[in-house]
Design an enzyme around this catalytic site. Structure first.
Site, mmCIF file in Angstrom:
data_model
loop_
_atom_site.group_PDB
_atom_site.id
_atom_site.type_symbol
_atom_site.label_atom_id
_atom_site.label_comp_id
_atom_site.label_asym_id
_atom_site.label_seq_id
_atom_site.Cartn_x
_atom_site.Cartn_y
_atom_site.Cartn_z
ATOM 1 N N HIS A 69 0.852 -1.192 0.000
ATOM 2 C CA HIS A 69 0.000 0.000 0.000
ATOM 3 C C HIS A 69 0.880 1.232 0.000
ATOM 4 O O HIS A 69 1.939 1.245 0.626
ATOM 5 C CB HIS A 69 -0.895 0.012 1.246
ATOM 6 C CG HIS A 69 -2.067 0.919 1.121
ATOM 7 N ND1 HIS A 69 -1.985 2.261 1.370
ATOM 8 C CD2 HIS A 69 -3.337 0.676 0.730
ATOM 9 C CE1 HIS A 69 -3.172 2.808 1.170
ATOM 10 N NE2 HIS A 69 -4.002 1.878 0.766
ATOM 11 N N ASP B 79 -7.872 -5.340 -0.165
ATOM 12 C CA ASP B 79 -8.319 -6.195 -1.274
ATOM 13 C C ASP B 79 -7.939 -7.651 -1.104
ATOM 14 O O ASP B 79 -8.340 -8.498 -1.905
ATOM 15 C CB ASP B 79 -7.718 -5.674 -2.589
ATOM 16 C CG ASP B 79 -8.273 -4.301 -2.916
ATOM 17 O OD1 ASP B 79 -7.485 -3.349 -3.016
ATOM 18 O OD2 ASP B 79 -9.509 -4.189 -3.017
HETATM 19 C C1 SDX Z 1 -6.143 0.078 -2.969
HETATM 20 O O1 SDX Z 1 -4.386 4.570 -2.086
HETATM 21 C C2 SDX Z 1 -5.351 3.959 -1.462
HETATM 22 O O2 SDX Z 1 -5.766 4.289 -0.394
HETATM 23 C C3 SDX Z 1 -5.916 2.787 -2.248
HETATM 24 C C4 SDX Z 1 -6.927 1.930 -1.478
HETATM 25 C C5 SDX Z 1 -8.221 2.678 -1.226
HETATM 26 O O3 SDX Z 1 -8.949 2.282 -0.330
HETATM 27 O O4 SDX Z 1 -8.549 3.593 -2.038
HETATM 28 O O5 SDX Z 1 -6.371 1.519 -0.248
HETATM 29 C C6 SDX Z 1 -7.310 0.688 -2.284
HETATM 30 O O6 SDX Z 1 -5.866 0.439 -4.091
HETATM 31 C C7 SDX Z 1 -5.269 -0.901 -2.215
HETATM 32 C C8 SDX Z 1 -4.035 -1.376 -3.034
HETATM 33 C C9 SDX Z 1 -4.530 -2.468 -4.015
HETATM 34 N N1 SDX Z 1 -3.449 -2.821 -4.958
HETATM 35 C C10 SDX Z 1 -2.828 -4.027 -4.921
HETATM 36 O O7 SDX Z 1 -3.006 -4.870 -4.035
HETATM 37 C C11 SDX Z 1 -1.879 -4.278 -6.092
HETATM 38 C C12 SDX Z 1 -0.544 -4.842 -5.573
HETATM 39 N N2 SDX Z 1 0.126 -3.757 -4.807
HETATM 40 C C13 SDX Z 1 1.117 -2.968 -5.528
HETATM 41 O O8 SDX Z 1 0.849 -2.752 -6.891
HETATM 42 C C14 SDX Z 1 1.610 -1.764 -4.720
HETATM 43 O O9 SDX Z 1 1.881 -2.219 -3.456
HETATM 44 C C15 SDX Z 1 0.738 -0.516 -4.610
HETATM 45 C C16 SDX Z 1 0.375 0.007 -5.944
HETATM 46 C C17 SDX Z 1 -0.473 -0.800 -3.808
HETATM 47 C C18 SDX Z 1 1.567 0.554 -3.879
HETATM 48 O O10 SDX Z 1 2.654 0.811 -4.649
HETATM 49 P P1 SDX Z 1 3.726 1.947 -4.241
HETATM 50 O O11 SDX Z 1 3.436 2.531 -2.931
HETATM 51 O O12 SDX Z 1 3.848 2.870 -5.404
HETATM 52 O O13 SDX Z 1 5.006 1.140 -4.011
HETATM 53 P P2 SDX Z 1 5.995 0.758 -5.145
HETATM 54 O O14 SDX Z 1 5.262 0.274 -6.366
HETATM 55 O O15 SDX Z 1 6.949 1.885 -5.311
HETATM 56 O O16 SDX Z 1 6.740 -0.514 -4.509
HETATM 57 C C19 SDX Z 1 7.730 -0.318 -3.503
HETATM 58 C C20 SDX Z 1 8.567 -1.580 -3.576
HETATM 59 C C21 SDX Z 1 8.977 -1.927 -5.004
HETATM 60 O O17 SDX Z 1 10.227 -2.641 -4.933
HETATM 61 P P3 SDX Z 1 11.580 -1.773 -5.212
HETATM 62 O O18 SDX Z 1 11.422 -1.140 -6.593
HETATM 63 O O19 SDX Z 1 11.660 -0.739 -4.106
HETATM 64 O O20 SDX Z 1 12.673 -2.805 -5.161
HETATM 65 O O21 SDX Z 1 7.799 -2.707 -3.118
HETATM 66 C C22 SDX Z 1 7.613 -3.617 -4.208
HETATM 67 C C23 SDX Z 1 7.942 -2.885 -5.480
HETATM 68 O O22 SDX Z 1 8.409 -3.788 -6.454
HETATM 69 N N3 SDX Z 1 6.209 -4.011 -4.155
HETATM 70 C C24 SDX Z 1 5.788 -5.263 -4.311
HETATM 71 C C25 SDX Z 1 4.374 -5.178 -4.147
HETATM 72 N N4 SDX Z 1 4.020 -3.919 -3.911
HETATM 73 C C26 SDX Z 1 5.160 -3.194 -3.931
HETATM 74 N N5 SDX Z 1 6.428 -6.417 -4.559
HETATM 75 C C27 SDX Z 1 5.656 -7.532 -4.652
HETATM 76 N N6 SDX Z 1 4.295 -7.548 -4.494
HETATM 77 C C28 SDX Z 1 3.630 -6.385 -4.245
HETATM 78 N N7 SDX Z 1 2.310 -6.396 -4.082
#
Ligand code: SDX
Length: 430
Positions: A307, A365
Site C-alpha cells: 500500500h 483487497d
Molecule cells: C487500494 O491509495 C489507497 O488508499 C488505495 C486503497 C483505497 O482504499 O482507495 O487503499 C485501495 O488500491 C489498495 C491497493 C490495491 N493494490 C494491490 O493490491 C496491487 C498490488 N500492490 C502494488 O501494486 C503496490 O503495493 C501498490 C500500488 C499498492 C503501492 O505501490 P507503491 O506505494 O507505489 O510502491 P511501489 O510500487 O513503489 O513498490 C515499492 C517496492 C517496489 O520494490 P523496489 O522497486 O523498491 O525494489 O515494493 C515492491 C515494489 O516492487 N512491491 C511489491 C508489491 N508492492 C510493492 N512487490 C511484490 N508484491 C507487491 N504487491
C-alpha cells in the site's frame, strides 16, 4: 497568536520563505504555492508521494500505525458498531446522526433507489460479456443525461439531491450490470429492505421463487461497504477531485472515479487477487509465486499486498479477515481451498524479509474477494462492489472541495524533457 512557522529554501542565491502549516493529525505541510512566482522553479513529485493536494476533515490515515479514522472515528469501531448508511451520513455531514436524522437520511436514500426506466436501454446496449465496470462507468456518466435537475454544482439543493441519487442508485446499477451479464431479468429495489439486503436481493433473486436475505450475509455485505467507504486522497478520489475542479457535473466526476478505481493497482486488485489465489491453486505452489513477486525481472506482484500509505498493516484487512472466517464458516466452506491458500500465502509473505523490509502487508483487497466469492459473486463483480461502496467517499470529498471558496481548477506543471524550439521541415526535405 502563534508565530507562523516557515521553512527557508535557499538556492541560486535566493532564500524563499515557505509557510509551514500544522494539521490536527499527521505531518506538517510546506506551502509551496508561491514557489514558482518567487523562485521560478516547480516541485517534482510524479506519484504525489510527498504532496498534500488539499486540506480535508473527512478521513485520516496513519500509515505507520495502521490507523484509519472517518471524522475521527476508527474504522474497526465503525465496522463493528455502526452500519454503512450511518457511516455515509458521518462522511457527508461530519457528525454521527441522531436517531431522527438517521431515519430521515435512510428514508431519502431508500426512496431514490430506482433508476429512470429508460436507463435500462443503456444496459442492453452492451455485449452480455461486457465487464460490469465498463457498464457502471457508462451508466453513471449517462445519469447526467437523465437527472438534469441535479447537475448545477453551485446549487446546494442540487448538490444534495445528486449525492443522495448516486448513493441510492449505485447498488441498483451494480446489481443490474450483474443480472445483465448472466442473462437474468432485472430485479427492482424494495423499500422494505435495508441497503445491503436490497443489493443482495437485486443480485440473487429470480422471479420464479422467493428470495430471503440471510441476515449474516447482509451484515457481512454491509461491513464490506463500510470498509471501502472512503480512504483519503487515493487515486480514484484524486481523480474525482481533479475532474470536479473544472466544474463538471457530479455524475461525470463519479464516472471518472469509477474508471480510475478499475485499475488492478487500485480497486481492481480484489479481482486480480482472487485470480492470483486461484492461479496459485494449492499451498505447495506458494514458494514459486513468492519467488516471482521478489524477482525484479518478473512484473508479477502479490495482488492484495502492499500500500502506498500503510507501511504496517491495513486496519481494514484485519476486519475483513475476521469477516471472511465468519462468512465461510456460516456457508460451510471454511475449508475453502482459496482461503487456505490466502492464509498460508499471508503467513509465508509476512515471514519473508523481502515483504517485511519493504513493509508489504495484506491490504483491503486481500480478503474481500474471498468473502465475495463465497457469497456467490463472480470476480468481475468485486470492483463494482468496491465502486458502489466508495461512491459516498468520492461524493463527500467532491462536496468538501467544491464548497471551499478557495477551490480552483487543478493544473499541475511538468519537468519537460522534450525537444526545444525547432523549425518545420517540408516532407521532401526530411
Ligand atoms: C487500494 O491509495 C489507497 O488508499 C488505495 C486503497 C483505497 O482504499 O482507495 O487503499 C485501495 O488500491 C489498495 C491497493 C490495491 N493494490 C494491490 O493490491 C496491487 C498490488 N500492490 C502494488 O501494486 C503496490 O503495493 C501498490 C500500488 C499498492 C503501492 O505501490 P507503491 O506505494 O507505489 O510502491 P511501489 O510500487 O513503489 O513498490 C515499492 C517496492 C517496489 O520494490 P523496489 O522497486 O523498491 O525494489 O515494493 C515492491 C515494489 O516492487 N512491491 C511489491 C508489491 N508492492 C510493492 N512487490 C511484490 N508484491 C507487491 N504487491
Amino acid at each position: 497568536m502563534a508565530e507562523q512557522k516557515t521553512a527557508t529554501l535557499s538556492f541560486d542565491g535566493k532564500n524563499i520563505e515557505l509557510p509551514i502549516y500544522s494539521p490536527t493529525a499527521g505531518p506538517d505541510v510546506l506551502d509551496i504555492r508561491k514557489l514558482y512566482a518567487q523562485g521560478d522553479v516547480f516541485t517534482y513529485d510524479p506519484g504525489f508521494t510527498s504532496t498534500a493536494a488539499c486540506d480535508s476533515t473527512i478521513t485520516f490515515i496513519d500509515g505507520a500505525k495502521g490507523e484509519l479514522l472517518h471524522r475521527g472515528y476508527p474504522i474497526d469501531q465503525l465496522a463493528s458498531q455502526s452500519h454503512y448508511l450511518e457511516v455515509c451520513y458521518l462522511l457527508l455531514y461530519g457528525e454521527l446522526p441522531t436517531a431522527a436524522q438517521l431515519e430521515d437520511f435512510e428514508s431519502r436514500v431508500t426512496n431514490h433507489t430506482m433508476l429512470h426506466e429508460q436507463m435500462m436501454n443503456f444496459f442492453r446496449g452492451f455485449r452480455r460479456d461486457a465487464h460490469p465496470m465498463a457498464i457502471m462507468t457508462g451508466v453513471v456518466g449517462a445519469m447526467s443525461a437523465f437527472y438534469h435537475d441535479s447537475t448545477d454544482i453551485s446549487d446546494p439543493w442540487q448538490r444534495e439531491v445528486a449525492s443522495i441519487r448516486l448513493i441510492a442508485k449505485m447498488p441498483t446499477i451494480a446489481a443490474w450490470a450483474y443480472k445483465y451479464s448472466i442473462g437474468q431479468p432485472f430485479v427492482y429495489p424494495r423499500n422494505d429492505l435495508d441497503y445491503a439486503s436490497n443489493f443482495l436481493r437485486m443480485c440473487f433473486a429470480v422471479p420464479t421463487e422467493d428470495y430471503v436475505v440471510d441476515p449474516v450475509l447482509s451484515r457481512a455485505m454491509d461491513r464490506i461497504f463500510t470498509l471501502h467507504a472512503d480512504h483519503e486522497q487515493n487515486a480514484s478520489t484524486s481523480t474525482v477531485r481533479l475532474a470536479s475542479s473544472s466544474g463538471a457535473n457530479p455524475f461525470a466526476c463519479i464516472a471518472a472515479g469509477i474508471a480510475c478505481l478499475w485499475g488492478p493497482a487500485h480497486g481492481g486488485a480484489n479481482q486480480a487477487c482472487l485470480e492470483m489465489l486461484r492461479e496459485i491453486g494449492s499451498v505447495d505452489r506458494i514458494p514459486e509465486f513468492i519467488a516471482r513477486a521478489k524477482d525484479k525481472d518478473d512484473p508479477f506482484r502479490l495482488m492484495g499486498f502492499g500500500h502506498r500509505v500503510y507501511k504496517n498493516f491495513d486496519p481494514r484487512a484485519k476486519v475483513m479477515k475476521q469477516s471472511a472466517d465468519e462468512v465461510l464458516e456460516l456457508l460451510g466452506v471454511e475449508n475453502n481451498p482459496v482461503l487456505q491458500v490466502a492464509k498460508e500465502l499471508e503467513a509465508a509473505a509476512l515471514a519473508d524479509p523481502y515483504f517485511a523490509d519493504k513493509k508489504l502487508f495484506p491490504n483491503v483487497d486481500f480478503y474481500s474477494g474471498i468473502i465475495l466469492e463465497a457469497m456467490g459473486f463472480p470476480t468481475s463483480m468485486f470492483t463494482p462492489i468496491f465502486a458502489l461502496s466508495r461512491t459516498v467517499g468520492w461524493i463527500a470529498q467532491w462536496k468538501e472541495m467544491i464548497t471551499d471558496p478557495a477551490f480552483k481548477i487543478g493544473r499541475p506543471r511538468q519537468l519537460y524533457k522534450g525537444e526545444t524550439l525547432r523549425d518545420y521541415v517540408d516532407v521532401e526535405n526530411r
